[in-house]
Design a protein around this motif. Structure first.
Motif, PDB file in Angstrom:
ATOM      1  N   PRO A  33       0.816  -1.218   0.000  1.00  0.00           N
ATOM      2  CA  PRO A  33       0.000   0.000   0.000  1.00  0.00           C
ATOM      3  C   PRO A  33       0.848   1.266   0.000  1.00  0.00           C
ATOM      4  O   PRO A  33       1.958   1.277   0.523  1.00  0.00           O
ATOM      5  CB  PRO A  33      -0.748  -0.112   1.335  1.00  0.00           C
ATOM      6  N   THR A  34       0.298   2.299  -0.589  1.00  0.00           N
ATOM      7  CA  THR A  34       0.861   3.637  -0.429  1.00  0.00           C
ATOM      8  C   THR A  34       0.115   4.205   0.773  1.00  0.00           C
ATOM      9  O   THR A  34      -1.108   4.371   0.714  1.00  0.00           O
ATOM     10  CB  THR A  34       0.604   4.484  -1.699  1.00  0.00           C
ATOM     11  N   VAL A  35       0.848   4.423   1.865  1.00  0.00           N
ATOM     12  CA  VAL A  35       0.147   4.723   3.120  1.00  0.00           C
ATOM     13  C   VAL A  35      -0.136   6.226   3.283  1.00  0.00           C
ATOM     14  O   VAL A  35       0.511   6.917   4.057  1.00  0.00           O
ATOM     15  CB  VAL A  35       0.902   4.123   4.333  1.00  0.00           C
ATOM     16  N   ILE A  41     -11.743  -0.892  -0.718  1.00  0.00           N
ATOM     17  CA  ILE A  41     -12.127  -2.262  -1.014  1.00  0.00           C
ATOM     18  C   ILE A  41     -11.493  -2.771  -2.327  1.00  0.00           C
ATOM     19  O   ILE A  41     -11.242  -3.964  -2.478  1.00  0.00           O
ATOM     20  CB  ILE A  41     -13.680  -2.372  -0.978  1.00  0.00           C
ATOM     21  N   GLY A  42     -11.171  -1.837  -3.234  1.00  0.00           N
ATOM     22  CA  GLY A  42     -10.466  -2.222  -4.466  1.00  0.00           C
ATOM     23  C   GLY A  42      -9.051  -2.674  -4.144  1.00  0.00           C
ATOM     24  O   GLY A  42      -8.590  -3.724  -4.603  1.00  0.00           O
ATOM     25  N   ASN A  43      -8.359  -1.893  -3.305  1.00  0.00           N
ATOM     26  CA  ASN A  43      -7.025  -2.308  -2.866  1.00  0.00           C
ATOM     27  C   ASN A  43      -7.107  -3.687  -2.231  1.00  0.00           C
ATOM     28  O   ASN A  43      -6.272  -4.555  -2.480  1.00  0.00           O
ATOM     29  CB  ASN A  43      -6.463  -1.357  -1.797  1.00  0.00           C
ATOM     30  N   ARG A  45      -9.148  -6.069  -2.763  1.00  0.00           N
ATOM     31  CA  ARG A  45      -9.307  -7.161  -3.718  1.00  0.00           C
ATOM     32  C   ARG A  45      -7.907  -7.668  -4.128  1.00  0.00           C
ATOM     33  O   ARG A  45      -7.656  -8.866  -4.180  1.00  0.00           O
ATOM     34  CB  ARG A  45     -10.080  -6.705  -4.957  1.00  0.00           C
ATOM     35  N   THR A  46      -7.019  -6.728  -4.414  1.00  0.00           N
ATOM     36  CA  THR A  46      -5.675  -7.109  -4.855  1.00  0.00           C
ATOM     37  C   THR A  46      -4.885  -7.803  -3.738  1.00  0.00           C
ATOM     38  O   THR A  46      -4.204  -8.797  -3.978  1.00  0.00           O
ATOM     39  CB  THR A  46      -4.933  -5.857  -5.384  1.00  0.00           C
ATOM     40  N   PHE A  47      -4.999  -7.321  -2.508  1.00  0.00           N
ATOM     41  CA  PHE A  47      -4.227  -7.949  -1.422  1.00  0.00           C
ATOM     42  C   PHE A  47      -4.777  -9.329  -1.046  1.00  0.00           C
ATOM     43  O   PHE A  47      -4.019 -10.228  -0.680  1.00  0.00           O
ATOM     44  CB  PHE A  47      -4.134  -7.015  -0.205  1.00  0.00           C
ATOM     45  N   GLU A 238      -3.961  -4.469 -11.903  1.00  0.00           N
ATOM     46  CA  GLU A 238      -3.656  -4.257 -13.331  1.00  0.00           C
ATOM     47  C   GLU A 238      -3.214  -2.838 -13.652  1.00  0.00           C
ATOM     48  O   GLU A 238      -2.520  -2.598 -14.639  1.00  0.00           O
ATOM     49  CB  GLU A 238      -4.850  -4.658 -14.199  1.00  0.00           C
ATOM     50  N   ASP A 239      -3.604  -1.875 -12.795  1.00  0.00           N
ATOM     51  CA  ASP A 239      -3.191  -0.490 -13.053  1.00  0.00           C
ATOM     52  C   ASP A 239      -1.684  -0.310 -12.877  1.00  0.00           C
ATOM     53  O   ASP A 239      -1.128   0.689 -13.317  1.00  0.00           O
ATOM     54  CB  ASP A 239      -3.935   0.476 -12.115  1.00  0.00           C
ATOM     55  N   LEU A 240      -1.029  -1.284 -12.248  1.00  0.00           N
ATOM     56  CA  LEU A 240       0.411  -1.134 -12.017  1.00  0.00           C
ATOM     57  C   LEU A 240       1.259  -1.631 -13.187  1.00  0.00           C
ATOM     58  O   LEU A 240       2.467  -1.425 -13.219  1.00  0.00           O
ATOM     59  CB  LEU A 240       0.831  -1.881 -10.735  1.00  0.00           C
ATOM     60  N   PHE A 269      -9.496  -5.039 -11.871  1.00  0.00           N
ATOM     61  CA  PHE A 269     -10.037  -4.028 -10.974  1.00  0.00           C
ATOM     62  C   PHE A 269     -11.366  -4.422 -10.337  1.00  0.00           C
ATOM     63  O   PHE A 269     -12.066  -5.307 -10.819  1.00  0.00           O
ATOM     64  CB  PHE A 269     -10.192  -2.713 -11.731  1.00  0.00           C
ATOM     65  N   LEU A 270     -11.663  -3.746  -9.276  1.00  0.00           N
ATOM     66  CA  LEU A 270     -12.955  -3.902  -8.630  1.00  0.00           C
ATOM     67  C   LEU A 270     -13.764  -2.640  -8.908  1.00  0.00           C
ATOM     68  O   LEU A 270     -13.238  -1.520  -8.812  1.00  0.00           O
ATOM     69  CB  LEU A 270     -12.734  -4.085  -7.118  1.00  0.00           C
ATOM     70  N   LEU A 271     -15.020  -2.849  -9.298  1.00  0.00           N
ATOM     71  CA  LEU A 271     -15.936  -1.730  -9.470  1.00  0.00           C
ATOM     72  C   LEU A 271     -16.951  -1.814  -8.346  1.00  0.00           C
ATOM     73  O   LEU A 271     -17.173  -2.893  -7.794  1.00  0.00           O
ATOM     74  CB  LEU A 271     -16.672  -1.834 -10.809  1.00  0.00           C
TER      75      LEU A 271
END
Ligand code: AMP
Ligand code: ZN
Length: 478
Positions: A33-35, A41-43, A45-47, A238-240, A269-271
Motif C-alpha cells: 500500500p501507499t500509506v 475495497i479495491g485495494n 481485492r488485490t491484497f 492491473e493499473d500497475l 479491478f474492482l468496481l
C-alpha cells in the motif's frame, strides 16, 4: 498436478516452475500500500488475491517468501503530510497501522517481510548509482536523476515487456517527474527527485544532491535486496502494469543485466455497483466503512474471493448479503460435522474428492468459481450423508460415522487453509439464556406446554432459537 498461471510477461497461461532447482522455494513480491489514506475495497481485492496465491503455493508444498513493501514516501504522501501539517512518520504510521489491522481482519497471512521505502534509501541510492555507471540514467540540470529509455533500448534491452508501446509517438528527450503517468506519455522517468520547495523537510542527502526517490525505484531496490536479482513472482493490480512494473523491469534489468521476474501476475479491478469507485459518487468504501455497516471481515473476504482474479469484479452490498447466506451454509455443515466427530481426529484421505476437485480447479490459473463449486457440492453431499437420527444406530455404526466425519473435517480444513474463511466459532451462551432453556426443559417435563412455548418466544425475543435434538435442546444465536 501442476499449477498453471497467466503470466502478463508472455500473455499466456504457463506451467509454474520456480527458479529453485529443487522446485520448493518461491520468492513472491507484492506491491504494497501507499500509506496516505485507509485502504479501500479495491485495494483489498488485490491484497486478498495475493494472499490466495501465497496460500495456494503453500498448500502445494512450496516454501514461500512473501514480501510486501510499504510505500511510505511518494508524491501523494508528500501532499498529505503538507496538508495534515504533521511529520512524515506520524502521517504514514497511522495508515500503516490501520493497513496491518485490516490485513488481519481479512485473515490474510502476514507477509514475511514488509520493507519500508524510507528505510532503504542507501539501497535505492546504490541502485541509481549502478544505473548511472551503466549509462542508462542521467542527471538533469536540477539535480534529479532520470532513467533513459533511449539508452536502455540502445543496449538491446526491451522496454515494454508487459505492454506494447508505440515508440514512434515518443519524443526524444521528454521526461516525466511525477510517479503516475499514462502510456501515451511514455518518457524518461525520475529515479531521484531533487529537493523541491513543496517537499519541505522531507529529503535525504545523496551523491546526486538532496532529494527523495521516485516510486518505481523503491520496489526494484527492496525486492532485489530481499529476493535477489531474479525471483519467481511479482503481483499487483492491473493499473500497475504501466508504468510502475514496466519501470521496475527496466531499472532492475538495466542494473543487473539479469531477468528480473519470471511470472508477473495482475489482478483485475474492482468496481462498486458497476462504477469506478469515487468519493463524489458515494460508492467509495474502505474496509472500515463496510465493518461499520455490520459486515464482518470473513464476509468481505469471501465475497472478494468469489470472482476470478483476471475478471473485473462488481462489488455490491447485495453481494455481501449473499456472502453471509453462503457462509451460513458452510458453517452449519461444518458445525454438524464437528458435533458428530466429537473427540476423533481425522486424517486427510489421499483420494478425498473435495481436496482433489478443489486443487484441480485452482491449478487451472486459480479457477476460483470451480473451486467454490466443489465446496458447495461437498456441503450438499455432506448434508445428505449426515443423519440427525443417528442415535438409532448401533455403536459400531456410530463410531464409524464419527471417524468419517472427522476425516471430512480434515479435508475441509485443508481446503480452508487456502480459502481462509475459517468457521465461526460457537458463540458462548450467556448464563441468563441457559437459565431460560433449563426452565423450558422443566416446563416440558411437567407437560406445561403453554409455559414452555412462552419461554421459547421470550428466548427468540432475546435473539436465540431453541431446537429439540436427539441429544437434547440446542441453543442457536439468530
Ligand atoms: P496503492 O495503495 O494505490 O499503491 O494500491 C495498492 C494496490 O491496490 C495496488 O496493487 C493497486 O493496483 C491496487 N488497486 C487500486 N485500486 C484498485 C481497484 N479498484 N481494484 C483492484 N485493485 C486496486
Ligand atoms: Zn511496486
Amino acid at each position: 498436478m501442476g499449477l498453471k498461471l497467466f503470466n502478463t510477461l508472455s500473455r499466456s497461461v504457463q506451467e509454474f516452475a520456480p527458479l529453485d532447482p529443487a522446485g520448493k522455494n518461491v520468492g513472491m513480491y507484492c506491491c504494497g500500500p501507499t500509506v496516505y489514506d485507509f485502504a479501500h475495497i479495491g485495494n483489498w481485492r488485490t491484497f486478498v488475491f495475493a494472499d490466495l496465491v501465497r496460500r495456494y503455493l503453500e498448500f502445494k508444498g512450496h516454501t514461500v517468501t512473501h514480501v510486501m513493501n510499504i510505500t511510505d514516501i511518494e508524491d501523494k504522501i508528500i501532499k498529505g503530510v503538507r496538508e495534515a501539517k504533521t511529520t512524515l512518520r506520524e502521517f504514514t504510521g497511522k495508515y500503516e497501522t490501520a493497513f496491518l489491522e485490516d490485513l488481519k481482519t481479512l485473515n490474510c497471512r502476514e507477509p514475511h517481510q514488509k520493507p519500508r521505502a524510507t528505510e532503504h534509501i542507501p539501497e535505492i541510492i546504490s541502485l541509481i548509482e549502478k544505473l548511472l555507471a551503466r549509462g542508462v540514467a542521467y542527471k538533469a540540470a536540477d539535480g534529479s536523476v532520470y532513467f533513459s529509455i533511449e539508452k536502455y533500448r540502445g543496449c538491446g534491452c526491451n522496454y515494454g515487456q508487459l505492454l506494447k508501446l508505440n515508440f514512434d509517438e515518443m519524443r526524444a528527450g521528454e521526461r516525466v517527474k511525477s510517479d503516475e503517468y499514462a502510456k501515451e506519455s511514455v518518457a524518461d522517468f525520475a529515479l531521484w527527485k531533487a529537493l523541491a520547495p513543496e517537499d519541505g523537510d522531507i529529503f535525504w542527502p545523496s551523491p546526486f544532491g538532496e532529494g527523495r526517490p521516485g516510486w518505481h525505484i523503491e520496489c526494484s531496490a527492496m525486492s532485489m535486496k530481499i529476493l535477489g536479482a531474479s525471483f519467481d513472482l511479482h503481483l499487483g493490480g492491473e493499473d500497475l502494469i504501466f508504468p510502475h512494473h514496466e519501470d521496475e523491469i527496466a531499472q532492475s534489468e538495466g542494473a543487473t543485466g539479469k531477468p528480473f521476474v519470471k511470472y508477473w501476475l495482475h489482478g483485475a479491478f474492482l468496481l462498486v455497483e458497476g462504477k469506478k469507485m469515487s468519493k463524489s459518487l458515494g460508492n467509495f468504501f474502505t474496509l472500515r466503512d463496510l465493518l461499520a455497516k455490520g459486515f464482518t471481515g470473513r464476509e468481505i473476504r469471501y465475497l472478494l474471493l468469489t470472482a476470478h482474479y483476471r475478471e473485473t469484479f462488481n462489488f455490491t452490498i447485495e453481494g455481501l448479503q449473499g456472502a453471509r447466506t453462503a457462509l451460513a451454509r458452510i458453517d452449519e455443515c461444518v458445525s454438524k460435522l464437528r458435533e458428530l466427530a466429537g473427540q476423533n481426529t481425522g486424517q486427510l484421505q489421499t483420494d478425498d474428492s473435495l481436496v482433489s476437485k478443489f486443487a484441480a480447479a485452482l491449478d487451472e490459473d486459480l479457477n476460483i468459481s470451480r473451486a467454490w463449486a466443489a465446496v458447495f457440492e461437498w456441503v450438499r453431499e455432506t448434508n445428505l450423508w449426515y443423519n440427525p437420527h443417528s442415535h438409532d444406530e448401533t455403536l459400531v455404526a456410530r463410531v464409524t460415522r464419527a471417524k468419517v466425519a472427522a476425516n471430512k473435517l480434515a479435508a475441509w480444513e485443508k481446503v480452508d487453509s487456502v480459502l481462509g474463511i475459517g468457521v465461526k466459532t460457537e458463540v458462548e451462551v450467556p448464563a441468563e439464556i441457559i437459565a431460560f432453556a433449563n426452565a423450558r426443559a422443566e416446563a416440558k417435563k411437567t407437560r406445561d406446554f403453554k409455559k414452555s412455548d412462552a419461554i421459547r418466544d421470550e428466548l427468540k425475543a432475546k435473539g436465540w432459537t431453541i431446537e429439540d435434538t436427539p441429544k437434547g435442546p440446542k441453543l442457536k444465536k439468530i
